[in-house]
Design a protein around this motif. Structure first.
Motif, short mmCIF file in Angstrom:
data_model
loop_
_atom_site.label_atom_id
_atom_site.label_comp_id
_atom_site.label_asym_id
_atom_site.label_seq_id
_atom_site.Cartn_x
_atom_site.Cartn_y
_atom_site.Cartn_z
N SER A 46 0.83 -1.20 0.00
CA SER A 46 0.00 0.00 0.00
C SER A 46 0.87 1.25 0.00
O SER A 46 0.60 2.22 -0.74
N ASN A 47 1.91 1.25 0.81
CA ASN A 47 2.82 2.40 0.86
C ASN A 47 3.58 2.57 -0.45
O ASN A 47 3.85 3.70 -0.89
N ALA A 48 3.94 1.45 -1.10
CA ALA A 48 4.64 1.51 -2.38
C ALA A 48 3.74 2.11 -3.46
O ALA A 48 4.19 2.90 -4.29
N LEU A 49 2.46 1.74 -3.44
CA LEU A 49 1.52 2.31 -4.41
C LEU A 49 1.36 3.81 -4.19
O LEU A 49 1.34 4.60 -5.15
N MET A 150 9.53 -3.47 -5.08
CA MET A 150 8.73 -2.37 -4.54
C MET A 150 8.34 -2.66 -3.09
O MET A 150 8.45 -1.79 -2.22
N ILE A 151 7.91 -3.89 -2.82
CA ILE A 151 7.53 -4.27 -1.46
C ILE A 151 8.74 -4.21 -0.54
O ILE A 151 8.67 -3.69 0.59
N GLY A 152 9.86 -4.73 -1.02
CA GLY A 152 11.07 -4.76 -0.19
C GLY A 152 11.58 -3.39 0.18
O GLY A 152 12.15 -3.20 1.26
N ALA A 153 11.38 -2.40 -0.70
CA ALA A 153 11.91 -1.06 -0.46
C ALA A 153 10.95 -0.16 0.31
O ALA A 153 11.35 0.91 0.79
#
Length: 522
Positions: A46-49, A150-153
């Motif tokens: 969610s934060n990556a989006l 994206m999730i990892g960062a």
């Protein structure tokens, strides 16, 4: 100040991650996630989006076969207030283009199997070039962002957005059995109402394990996945491209599945499988039939095979949620009924063309008033208004109510055949033909006829190895239904030739186009 006090699934996930952090929450064939891990990855997604400009209220599309990532995507949207737009994996490029652009999606999450499909239509999609996200492969091609990277960062913190029960969670585009798909906007509160009603009426428990076989792009899998999240239970996502009955039986045995929701076609395929008796299905507590009417012979066979399980039949729609339920104690007494109203809903209305309630036993259009009702058809206020009679919604189905208050689905209004001025509902004819032992499945349609307006036609799938003629089936119908309802012609086809939606519903519209249009008779 939030308008609704009902908490979205994302908030409940965070609570479960604290209370039962190490319990397996979701699983598929390749990996599993505990509540803590699932919560962490969903926060990050969610934060990556949000970091690429997809914030609260913004739409993003998803295209994939069934897999555990679907649970992350829906959860992420619930946490950050984004709006998920699931896309049916069976759609062609132009159909995908329509949904993505019509929904105003700002990003596209895609499984690697569909990368080429999307690349071919990318120039026609209104999505920023840096907002295409790919998962399921280690090598990310040019023009795509890596889902895992994206999730990892991204930050694992809970997204800062305040998500209200009245906020939209998803736009589900209907399968289009009668025409162009409509975008059904569902909010958190209405979808939570569906979960609560299912816990009350079906009796789910914290030690249940649900099996998700229906496509994850379909509302059925949302209804029967996150309901387990709310009560701290687990669910298993069946990775599938097409339905494999033996694979389902293996999963039930190995995972000790306690609940599954299937359509009649799926049950028919499992019950017809030669190896079905090799598998232990004794863990099953609850079975659900939905999305299409269940033939009498199919229902009896289900009850016989899953001897320790309770069978429920739920009628509803993407728009209204669950509307009626036929409970186990009524299965034998009311074999062809769709049951009575689900809990916490208003009395159903059966209305005629003028909007008046019809007398008991007569056929009319079914209207329901439920707390699970959708918000609107996206960007289509006219269709939204037409679907309602006051606060009562209709999905276009024709039904009747008996003296005991049980409802019987007669057919879809759009599928009704008018032959010689008489109304014929295909499901009635299908039930008669389907009761023949040689018939695996059947669809009945109306085709143009110069004298009668329409003629009744049956399209039949015989059981493997069965030999049956059209004359035998026509003779089978005599004395069971009126003469004008008996098919004038019957075609026999293979299983794979029957057009269906992703959920197994037969597409009568496609059959009508295949077997005859008025233009062919001029």
């Amino acid at each position: 100040m939030l308008k609704s006090k009902w908490l979205p699934a994302g908030t409940i996930m965070a609570v479960q991650a604290q209370n039962i952090p190490d319990k397996v929450a979701v699983k598929d064939k390749f990996r599993q996630l505990t509540f803590r891990e699932w919560n962490d990855r969903s926060n990050r997604l969610s934060n990556a989006l949000a970091a690429i400009g997809v914030g609260k209220g913004d739409k993003f599309a998803i295209l994939a076969y069934n897999c555990i990532e679907w649970m992350e995507v829906y959860a992420a949207a619930s946490k950050g207030g984004q709006v998920a737009v699931p896309i049916n994996f069976r759609l062609a490029g132009p159909e995908i283009e329509y949904i993505v652009n019509h929904s105003e999606s700002k990003a596209f999450i895609v499984a690697h199997e569909f990368a080429d499909t999307i690349d071919r239509i990318r120039q026609d999609l209104n999505i920023p070039q840096d907002s295409y996200i790919l998962f399921g492969t280690d090598a990310t091609p040019d023009g795509w962002k890596s889902y895992e990277k994206m999730i990892g960062a991204a930050s694992p913190a809970e997204p800062p957005a305040a998500v209200d029960g009245a906020d939209p969670w998803m736009i589900m585009y209907t399968s289009g059995t009668t025409g162009k798909p409509k975008g059904v906007v569902r909010n958190h509160e209405a979808t939570l109402a569906e979960f609560i009603i299912n816990v009350i009426d079906v009796g789910f428990r914290h030690d249940d394990k649900g099996l998700l076989v229906m496509p994850m792009c379909h509302i059925n899998s949302v209804f029967y996945s996150f309901v387990f999240t709310y009560i701290g239970a687990s669910c298993y996502v069946c990775n599938l491209v097409s339905f494999d009955p033996e694979d389902i039986l293996k999963i039930i045995q190995e995972e000790r599945i306690t609940f599954v929701s299937l359509v009649p076609t799926h049950y028919i395929m499992m019950l017809a499988h030669p190896n079905k008796d090799k598998y232990d299905v004794s863990s099953m507590r609850k079975l659900l039939c939905s999305s299409a009417p269940v033939r009498r012979d199919t229902k009896l066979a289900i009850i016989d095979y899953f001897k320790g399980a309770e069978l429920y039949e739920i009628y509803g729609s993407t728009e209204a949620g669950s509307v009626t339920i036929l409970k186990p104690e009524s299965q034998m007494e009311k074999l062809s009924s769709i049951g009575k109203e689900v809990s916490a809903t208003d009395r159903i209305k059966i209305l005629d063309e003028e909007g008046n309630e019809v007398p008991e036993g007569e056929v009319g259009e079914l209207y329901a008033r439920t707390p699970e009702i959708f918000t609107e058809y996206w960007k289509d206020p006219e269709r939204t208004q037409k679907a309602f009679h006051g606060e009562w919604f209709s999905a276009g189905d024709m039904a009747r109510r008996d003296a005991d208050g049980f409802y019987y689905l007669v057919d879809r209004k759009a599928n009704m055949i008018i032959t010689g001025g008489e109304n014929v509902f295909p499901s009635e004819v299908e039930n008669v033909i389907g009761s023949h032992t040689a018939v695996k499945d059947v669809a009945v349609i109306g085709i143009p006829h110069e004298k009668w307006g329409e003629a009744v036609k049956a399209v039949v799938i015989p059981h493997e190895g069965a030999k049956i003629t059209d004359k035998e089936l026509i003779d089978h119908c005599r004395d069971k239904i009126a003469g004008y309802k008996i098919p004038k012609t019957i075609d026999f086809i293979k299983d794979e030739e029957m057009p269906r939606t992703a959920t197994g519903k037969i597409l009568h519209r496609i059959l009508r186009e295949r077997y005859g249009k008025w233009s062919d008779f001029k």
